[in-house]
Structures are given as C-alpha cells and as structure tokens.
Design a protein around this motif. Structure first.
Motif, PDB file in Angstrom:
ATOM      1  N   GLN A 254      -3.412  -9.832  -9.970  1.00  0.00           N
ATOM      2  CA  GLN A 254      -2.794  -8.539  -9.741  1.00  0.00           C
ATOM      3  C   GLN A 254      -2.431  -7.840 -11.043  1.00  0.00           C
ATOM      4  O   GLN A 254      -2.590  -6.618 -11.180  1.00  0.00           O
ATOM      5  N   SER A 255      -1.969  -8.606 -12.009  1.00  0.00           N
ATOM      6  CA  SER A 255      -1.638  -8.031 -13.311  1.00  0.00           C
ATOM      7  C   SER A 255      -2.889  -7.494 -13.997  1.00  0.00           C
ATOM      8  O   SER A 255      -2.880  -6.421 -14.616  1.00  0.00           O
ATOM      9  N   GLN A 256      -3.975  -8.271 -13.878  1.00  0.00           N
ATOM     10  CA  GLN A 256      -5.239  -7.825 -14.469  1.00  0.00           C
ATOM     11  C   GLN A 256      -5.709  -6.527 -13.827  1.00  0.00           C
ATOM     12  O   GLN A 256      -6.173  -5.602 -14.509  1.00  0.00           O
ATOM     13  N   SER A 257      -5.586  -6.431 -12.505  1.00  0.00           N
ATOM     14  CA  SER A 257      -5.948  -5.202 -11.808  1.00  0.00           C
ATOM     15  C   SER A 257      -5.082  -4.035 -12.255  1.00  0.00           C
ATOM     16  O   SER A 257      -5.556  -2.917 -12.473  1.00  0.00           O
ATOM     17  N   TRP A 258      -3.784  -4.303 -12.408  1.00  0.00           N
ATOM     18  CA  TRP A 258      -2.833  -3.264 -12.827  1.00  0.00           C
ATOM     19  C   TRP A 258      -3.194  -2.742 -14.217  1.00  0.00           C
ATOM     20  O   TRP A 258      -3.222  -1.532 -14.468  1.00  0.00           O
ATOM     21  N   PHE A 308       4.023  -3.200  -5.983  1.00  0.00           N
ATOM     22  CA  PHE A 308       4.585  -4.267  -6.793  1.00  0.00           C
ATOM     23  C   PHE A 308       3.795  -5.544  -6.530  1.00  0.00           C
ATOM     24  O   PHE A 308       2.992  -5.632  -5.600  1.00  0.00           O
ATOM     25  N   ALA A 309       4.026  -6.540  -7.385  1.00  0.00           N
ATOM     26  CA  ALA A 309       3.487  -7.890  -7.167  1.00  0.00           C
ATOM     27  C   ALA A 309       4.618  -8.865  -7.449  1.00  0.00           C
ATOM     28  O   ALA A 309       5.344  -8.726  -8.443  1.00  0.00           O
ATOM     29  N   LEU A 310       4.764  -9.860  -6.580  1.00  0.00           N
ATOM     30  CA  LEU A 310       5.869 -10.815  -6.675  1.00  0.00           C
ATOM     31  C   LEU A 310       5.312 -12.221  -6.486  1.00  0.00           C
ATOM     32  O   LEU A 310       4.603 -12.478  -5.501  1.00  0.00           O
ATOM     33  N   PHE A 551      -7.450  -2.869  -0.931  1.00  0.00           N
ATOM     34  CA  PHE A 551      -7.410  -3.682   0.284  1.00  0.00           C
ATOM     35  C   PHE A 551      -7.298  -5.159  -0.076  1.00  0.00           C
ATOM     36  O   PHE A 551      -8.062  -5.680  -0.895  1.00  0.00           O
ATOM     37  N   GLY A 552      -6.339  -5.842   0.544  1.00  0.00           N
ATOM     38  CA  GLY A 552      -6.129  -7.263   0.315  1.00  0.00           C
ATOM     39  C   GLY A 552      -5.015  -7.566  -0.658  1.00  0.00           C
ATOM     40  O   GLY A 552      -4.682  -8.737  -0.866  1.00  0.00           O
ATOM     41  N   ARG A 553      -4.417  -6.532  -1.258  1.00  0.00           N
ATOM     42  CA  ARG A 553      -3.340  -6.781  -2.235  1.00  0.00           C
ATOM     43  C   ARG A 553      -2.102  -7.313  -1.539  1.00  0.00           C
ATOM     44  O   ARG A 553      -1.427  -8.205  -2.051  1.00  0.00           O
ATOM     45  N   HIS A 554      -1.783  -6.779  -0.366  1.00  0.00           N
ATOM     46  CA  HIS A 554      -0.609  -7.232   0.384  1.00  0.00           C
ATOM     47  C   HIS A 554      -1.090  -8.174   1.491  1.00  0.00           C
ATOM     48  O   HIS A 554      -1.621  -7.742   2.507  1.00  0.00           O
ATOM     49  N   PHE A 555      -0.894  -9.451   1.293  1.00  0.00           N
ATOM     50  CA  PHE A 555      -1.456 -10.449   2.191  1.00  0.00           C
ATOM     51  C   PHE A 555      -0.969 -10.293   3.620  1.00  0.00           C
ATOM     52  O   PHE A 555      -1.707 -10.502   4.572  1.00  0.00           O
ATOM     53  N   ASP A 556       0.305  -9.960   3.805  1.00  0.00           N
ATOM     54  CA  ASP A 556       0.850  -9.930   5.149  1.00  0.00           C
ATOM     55  C   ASP A 556       0.298  -8.791   5.979  1.00  0.00           C
ATOM     56  O   ASP A 556       0.589  -8.681   7.172  1.00  0.00           O
ATOM     57  N   LEU A 557      -0.529  -7.904   5.379  1.00  0.00           N
ATOM     58  CA  LEU A 557      -1.115  -6.801   6.129  1.00  0.00           C
ATOM     59  C   LEU A 557      -2.543  -7.095   6.582  1.00  0.00           C
ATOM     60  O   LEU A 557      -3.095  -6.362   7.392  1.00  0.00           O
ATOM     61  N   LEU A 558      -3.147  -8.145   6.047  1.00  0.00           N
ATOM     62  CA  LEU A 558      -4.563  -8.397   6.333  1.00  0.00           C
ATOM     63  C   LEU A 558      -4.855  -8.505   7.820  1.00  0.00           C
ATOM     64  O   LEU A 558      -5.872  -8.016   8.304  1.00  0.00           O
ATOM     65  N   THR A 559      -3.970  -9.148   8.562  1.00  0.00           N
ATOM     66  CA  THR A 559      -4.207  -9.371   9.991  1.00  0.00           C
ATOM     67  C   THR A 559      -3.624  -8.263  10.851  1.00  0.00           C
ATOM     68  O   THR A 559      -3.644  -8.364  12.075  1.00  0.00           O
ATOM     69  N   GLN A 560      -3.110  -7.197  10.233  1.00  0.00           N
ATOM     70  CA  GLN A 560      -2.476  -6.129  11.001  1.00  0.00           C
ATOM     71  C   GLN A 560      -3.293  -4.852  11.037  1.00  0.00           C
ATOM     72  O   GLN A 560      -2.856  -3.842  11.562  1.00  0.00           O
ATOM     73  N   PHE A 561      -4.502  -4.874  10.469  1.00  0.00           N
ATOM     74  CA  PHE A 561      -5.311  -3.666  10.422  1.00  0.00           C
ATOM     75  C   PHE A 561      -6.278  -3.561  11.598  1.00  0.00           C
ATOM     76  O   PHE A 561      -7.105  -2.658  11.636  1.00  0.00           O
ATOM     77  N   GLY A 562      -6.189  -4.456  12.570  1.00  0.00           N
ATOM     78  CA  GLY A 562      -7.151  -4.454  13.662  1.00  0.00           C
ATOM     79  C   GLY A 562      -7.116  -3.196  14.507  1.00  0.00           C
ATOM     80  O   GLY A 562      -8.126  -2.811  15.093  1.00  0.00           O
ATOM     81  N   ASP A 563      -5.953  -2.524  14.599  1.00  0.00           N
ATOM     82  CA  ASP A 563      -5.857  -1.323  15.422  1.00  0.00           C
ATOM     83  C   ASP A 563      -6.084  -0.054  14.608  1.00  0.00           C
ATOM     84  O   ASP A 563      -5.902   1.049  15.125  1.00  0.00           O
ATOM     85  N   LEU A 564      -6.485  -0.179  13.351  1.00  0.00           N
ATOM     86  CA  LEU A 564      -6.853   0.983  12.545  1.00  0.00           C
ATOM     87  C   LEU A 564      -8.363   1.139  12.543  1.00  0.00           C
ATOM     88  O   LEU A 564      -9.100   0.220  12.888  1.00  0.00           O
ATOM     89  N   ARG A 565      -8.824   2.322  12.131  1.00  0.00           N
ATOM     90  CA  ARG A 565     -10.260   2.573  12.144  1.00  0.00           C
ATOM     91  C   ARG A 565     -10.707   3.216  10.834  1.00  0.00           C
ATOM     92  O   ARG A 565     -11.223   4.332  10.817  1.00  0.00           O
ATOM     93  N   PRO A 566     -10.498   2.538   9.712  1.00  0.00           N
ATOM     94  CA  PRO A 566     -10.953   3.124   8.447  1.00  0.00           C
ATOM     95  C   PRO A 566     -12.471   3.131   8.365  1.00  0.00           C
ATOM     96  O   PRO A 566     -13.140   2.264   8.929  1.00  0.00           O
ATOM     97  N   HIS A 567     -13.008   4.108   7.664  1.00  0.00           N
ATOM     98  CA  HIS A 567     -14.454   4.147   7.471  1.00  0.00           C
ATOM     99  C   HIS A 567     -14.889   3.135   6.411  1.00  0.00           C
ATOM    100  O   HIS A 567     -16.004   2.635   6.454  1.00  0.00           O
ATOM    101  N   TYR A 568     -14.001   2.866   5.455  1.00  0.00           N
ATOM    102  CA  TYR A 568     -14.317   1.891   4.422  1.00  0.00           C
ATOM    103  C   TYR A 568     -13.018   1.349   3.836  1.00  0.00           C
ATOM    104  O   TYR A 568     -11.939   1.918   4.032  1.00  0.00           O
ATOM    105  N   VAL A 569     -13.134   0.220   3.130  1.00  0.00           N
ATOM    106  CA  VAL A 569     -12.009  -0.337   2.375  1.00  0.00           C
ATOM    107  C   VAL A 569     -12.515  -0.654   0.982  1.00  0.00           C
ATOM    108  O   VAL A 569     -13.654  -1.093   0.797  1.00  0.00           O
ATOM    109  N   LYS A 570     -11.662  -0.391  -0.011  1.00  0.00           N
ATOM    110  CA  LYS A 570     -11.990  -0.735  -1.387  1.00  0.00           C
ATOM    111  C   LYS A 570     -11.208  -1.984  -1.760  1.00  0.00           C
ATOM    112  O   LYS A 570      -9.978  -1.981  -1.782  1.00  0.00           O
ATOM    113  N   LEU A 571     -11.948  -3.052  -2.010  1.00  0.00           N
ATOM    114  CA  LEU A 571     -11.340  -4.355  -2.274  1.00  0.00           C
ATOM    115  C   LEU A 571     -10.539  -4.309  -3.572  1.00  0.00           C
ATOM    116  O   LEU A 571     -10.948  -3.682  -4.553  1.00  0.00           O
TER     117      LEU A 571
END
Length: 635
Positions: A254-258, A308-310, A551-571
């Motif tokens: 995460q720091s490297q990405s930042w 943030f990252a913790l 996409f994927g930065r916040h782990f606790d959200l990964l399994t909560q996007f099933g009811d969304l309909r994005p056209h794409y995600v940027k990893l």
C-alpha cells in the motif's frame, strides 16, 4: 420483436384472415342472393303486368294501360318499363334513375349488379297485341348489400377490438412466467440472484423455471465460494491473524502504491513496548487481547480520513499510512494515540514506555525504503527521549505549502481554471484502446502540482464537489469536440457522499447529452466504506458508465460488491506492481479478479511500466492495463 408481441400479432393476423375469409364468403353469397332476387322480381313483374294489361289492349284502352303501367312503375324499383302497342304502332315508356344518398358512390361504381331485364309478347289468341319489357333498378340491391355488409364489418371490428384486449390480457397472464425468467436471467447476468421464481402451472414452463432456479442457486453458491476463497487468501497473504489488520507485506504494498501516485502523507509507527513484558508476565492471551483492543481503536481513529492503510508490522509495532503531513497535526494525533493506548492498560506491569510514536513525512521522489527508514529513525529517537514521546521527521522543501496555502491555491485554480489536463490510455491485450483516464494538475508560475499533492486538502476542506463538477464539465466540453474518445474522470470520496453532487451531475449530463455516452466516472473504493448504501440509488440511476478505483485496497469490502454493477474495476497497484518478480504469488490477485468478474466487471491493472509486466498480467485474470508503458498526453 418479443415473443409476446409475436404471439399477439400472429393471433390477430389469423383473426383478420378469418374475418376477411368469412366476410368475403358472406359478401359473395349476399350479392348472389340479391341479384337472383332482383331477377325473380323482374320476371314476376313482367308476368303479372302482362296479365293486367291484356284486357286493356284487347279493347285498345290506351289510357287504362298507362294507368296500370304507372301504378306498377311507381310502386317498385325499376329503371325502365316499356310497352310497344303493335296494333296502333305506339309505345308507352317509363324510365328514371333512383338516387340512394345512404350508399357511397364508390360502392356503386364497383358495378356489382347489372340490373335484371325481362321481355314478353302480349297476345290474345293468335293475335299479338304488344311487346312488354321491364328492367329492374339495382339501387335497392346496392342499398341492402351496403347496409348488411356495413353492419357485419362494424360487428367484426368490435369483436376484433374485444378479442385484441382479451388476447393481450391472456398473453400477459400466460407469459408471465417467461417474463419472470427473463427478469431473473438479467439479474443473474448482473450477479443479483435474489429469490427463486415461483413455479408456473404450465408443464413446459415449469421445467424451464426449475432449471433456471437450479442454475441460479449453483451460480450463487459459486460466487460465494469465490468470495470465500478471496477472503481465505486475503487472510493468508495480507492479514495479521491476531489484530485483524494488514500485515507487513500489505503495508509495504500500500505504501508503494501511495508513493507511485506522488501523494502527500505520513507513515506513522506506533510501538507498544509493554506488549512483550505483558506476554512474559501474563501470557499470550492477555497480550493478544490488548493487541485486538489497540487495533480496534486505531481503526476507529483512522475512519476520520477518507483513505488510509493500517497494519501490524511486528509483534509490538503498528503502522499507519495517512494523508496528513503537517507536523503539528501529526504530533497532536500521536499524543491522542498514546492517551487511548494508555487508557486501555489496567494496572500496567511497567509504568514506562507503554507506547511511543515515530513518524516520517513523505517527500517528493521518496522510495519506500527511504520513508520507512525516516519513520524508524523517528521511532528510535522517541524511544530514547521519554515515555509516550512523539517524534516527527519532516524535512521542509522549497515548494512545501501549508494546508491553508494549498486550499487557497485550489480555490484560485477553480476560479481561474488553472488546471492542466492530460490523459492516459487503457489498453486491452490485443492493443485496442478501451478508454482514457483523465489526470489533472494545477499550473503555478514556477511549478506544476499533480493531483496527489492537493487531494488530501481538497478532501479536508470539502472542496471535492466543486472540483469534480468543474473537471467533469471540462471533460464533457472536450468530448463534445472529440466524438471518438471515451474519457474516465476520477471522483473524490467527498463528492460521492453528497446528494447535491449527483443532482448537479444530472444537470450537466443533460446539458451535454450528446457527449454523455463518452464519459466514465471512477469512484474510489474508499467512498464505499461508509457510503455504500447511500451510493446505491444514484449509481443505479447513473446515465454513464462507472468503475471502482483502487479495487481490493479495503479487504472488508471485497465480498460486499455483489449488489453493485460497475462496468470495470481498476486493481490496486499494490497487487500488480510486483507481478514480474520471480517469487510473486499471484493467487490473491487471481482471487480478486475473479471476484470482480463475478460482478460482471472488467478488470484493469494500473501503473504497468514494462512489457514483462504486460506478459505476466496477460496470463492472469486481468482484462486490460494502463501505466507509463503508454505515457499520458496533454489534452
């Protein structure tokens, strides 16, 4: 054309064909009957008139004969009655045209009836008295045929309308299971499984519905298994088991990405040295309990920031990556952390050094090693200073600005439109451009400031809505003149949570309706941390395509996007930056990509710099990529 319309149109066409056939048969039979009736009437009239005229002709009573002819002619529908008196060489003739106003002329012009005609020679014994000719007028036949066929057509039309209405209702009722199947199939396509379809009474449809329900259950189970797999790999690769926070590897990525985004911020290290002594005195259970309490409180503290990252990077140390860089604010934050950690300890085994904090502020051109060394030196200095010390390592640079100066700079740029726009292509692995991502910077007299330099200030002072609307309008103006380009604009987390922003966005899209289809919006994943439910309505009504950034930065959200309909995600760049390394484990990246595909979204890798990275990503579940392998160009 839908099956419903095909069935309705087919049945109505069959009804029309039946009507035309029945109407034609009825028309023909009625016409033949009226023609035959007219012919019989004329023959009977000739016969009866001849019998009535014979006595008058035998006595040469011409006046009497005329009276009889007038009576018959005036009492019937005849075009002509003609009597030739052979004895006196005289002719009595009556003729006229009868006009029927209730029959249209075009119907009469069809020449359906020719008019019956009959002739007879009147005799007395062997003596020929005269020749009688009667020609019937077809007007009565036209009238009767027109009246009969008009009424029949009227009732046929009424029946047609009634059948149409009943057919529509019947088809909607009978085809409702098919409509439910269609709706459910679309929901499955968007990975919204919902409840099972009720079984219809029709046997064939019942079997289809059973198959659809079974397939839906299996796909839902498969999606859950993929989410569980991502969760399992997440814990295995990036999660500290005791605290539930990220581990050292996660924090480094995460720091490297930042840093790659040239964002301002600080790495803060929190050392709780008493954890080691607590373990020796009371055991691992007491230590782990305190670790969990500290992790919970640190997480709650970090919620005040949009991004943030913790992590827990060692047994006794926690690391925070925050979009904060002013030393005074960081010192106050460190003291706040020390106070709540001290408040968690009841009867501490040692009153000294419960926790100490060292922080290193990110500088331009920093590497991850440099900033971690700076933070670690600050932590060592805090450890040597005193109990609860907070040390901030910050080296002011020539172009450093305070928060108020950054705020003033952004506000001035909004007024004067001092933004420099550039874009970078998103490519698929066949070399085709999917769209371009818009980048912004602020032009100053002696410098150009990238978005990473001022976005934290924009979020803090709630300038995101003004900034986003301004940039979107500029993008739409550009797209109006460049119809072949698709442009993605990043939104701030603050804008995503404002109802007024979505309203103003609708007005902008209506104003530039011709270019709206070329616009894409990218929402940061952090916007869904606290605003996911509030975002559901505006995103479902959004008239442009949209995607999720980081996409994927916040782990606790990964399994909560099933009811969304994005056209794409940027990893998130943290998952893709090291794909070309020999010891890179791509299992978690593959799981994140499969989770995205389960939502029906395209996956895009970011900050790709080498052909080697492209070749590796091509073998994974990534659909497209962008990065400095294709440098940005100015708009």
């Amino acid at each position: 054309m839908t099956l419903y319309r095909q069935l309705v149109v087919t049945m109505l066409l069959l009804f029309v064909l039946l009507f035309v056939t029945a109407y034609s048969v009825q028309f023909s039979s009625t016409r033949s009957y009226l023609a035959q009736q007219q012919e019989t009437t004329v023959i009977n009239t000739v016969t009866s008139l001849g019998l009535a005229l014979t006595p008058y002709l035998e006595t040469s009573d011409i006046v009497g004969a005329e009276s009889v002819i007038n009576a018959v002619f005036d009492g019937g529908f005849y075009r002509k009655v003609d009597l030739k008196l052979l004895a006196v060489d005289k002719e009595i003739s009556r003729e006229h045209e009868i006009f029927l106003p209730s029959v249209p002329q075009w119907f009469i012009d069809l020449d359906l009836f020719e008019g019956a005609k009959s002739e007879v020679v009147l005799t007395s014994g062997w003596l020929q008295l005269g020749e009688l000719s009667v020609e019937g007028h077809p007007s009565q036949a036209y009238y009767q045929l027109w009246q009969g066929m008009s009424q029949l057509a009227f009732w046929f039309v009424m029946c047609f309308v009634l059948v149409w209405a009943l057919l529509v209702l019947a088809m909607r009722y009978l085809l409702k299971p098919l409509h439910d199947i269609e709706h459910h199939a679309r929901e499955i396509e968007q990975h919204h499984f919902g409840k099972a379809i009720a079984l219809p009474s029709t046997r064939e449809l019942r079997e289809v519905v059973k198959a659809i329900n079974s397939m839906s259950q299996k796909l839902e189970l498969q999606f859950k298994e993929q989410a569980d797999e991502a969760e399992r790999l997440r814990h295995k690769t990036f999660i500290d088991e005791v605290s539930g926070l990220g581990n050292r590897e996660y924090f480094l990525s995460q720091s490297q990405s930042w840093l790659s985004e040239h964002r301002q911020g600080t790495i803060m290290l929190v050392a709780v040295d008493m954890l080691e002594q607590l373990y020796l005195e009371e055991g691992f259970a007491a230590r782990d309990s305190l670790v969990k309490a500290i992790a919970l409180n640190l997480r709650q503290l970090c919620q005040r920031y949009n991004d943030f990252a913790l992590s827990r990077i060692s047994t006794n140390e926690f690391a925070l990556l925050l979009p904060e860089f002013e030393p005074t604010v960081l010192t106050a934050l460190g003291e706040e952390i020390n106070r709540f950690i001290a408040g968690l300890v009841i009867n501490p085994v040692s009153p000294h050094n419960i926790s100490i904090i060292g922080a290193g502020v990110l500088q331009q051109q920093d590497t991850i090693g440099q900033v971690l060394t700076r933070a670690d030196n600050a932590l060592n200095q805090a450890r040597m200073n005193a109990e609860g010390a907070v040390v901030i390592k910050h080296q002011p640079q020539k172009n450093d600005l305070g928060r108020l100066a950054w705020k003033k700079l952004v506000e001035h740029a909004l007024v004067e439109d001092n933004f420099k726009l550039s874009s970078q292509a998103v490519m698929d692995f066949a070399g085709h451009v999917q769209h371009e991502e818009l980048y912004i910077a602020i032009n100053q007299e002696d410098a150009v400031h990238g978005a990473g330099s001022f976005l934290s200030v924009v979020e803090q002072f709630k300038l995101g809505e003004k900034l986003d609307l301004h940039i979107i309008e500029r993008a739409l103006r550009y797209l109006s003149d460049n119809s072949q380009v698709k442009l993605a604009v990043n939104l701030t987390a603050y804008s995503c949570g404002q109802a007024s922003f979505w309203h103003q966005l609708d007005l902008l899209l209506a104003k530039y309706a011709s270019a709206a289809s070329q616009l894409l919006l990218e929402l940061p994943e952090s916007a869904f941390v606290s605003n996911k439910r509030a975002l559901m309505t505006p995103l479902s009504q959004l008239r442009v395509g949209w995607g999720i950034d980081h996409f994927g930065r916040h782990f606790d959200l990964l399994t909560q996007f099933g009811d969304l309909r994005p056209h794409y995600v940027k990893l998130d760049h943290g998952y893709t930056s090291q794909v070309a390394l020999p010891d890179y484990n791509d299992a978690f990246l593959a799981a994140v990509c499969r989770a995205a595909h389960s939502m029906g979204a395209q996956t895009i890798a970011t900050r790709v710099e080498t052909k080697e990275q492209v070749n590796v990503l091509k073998t994974l579940y990534v659909d497209a990529y962008q990065g400095y392998i294709s440098p940005p160009h100015r708009l």
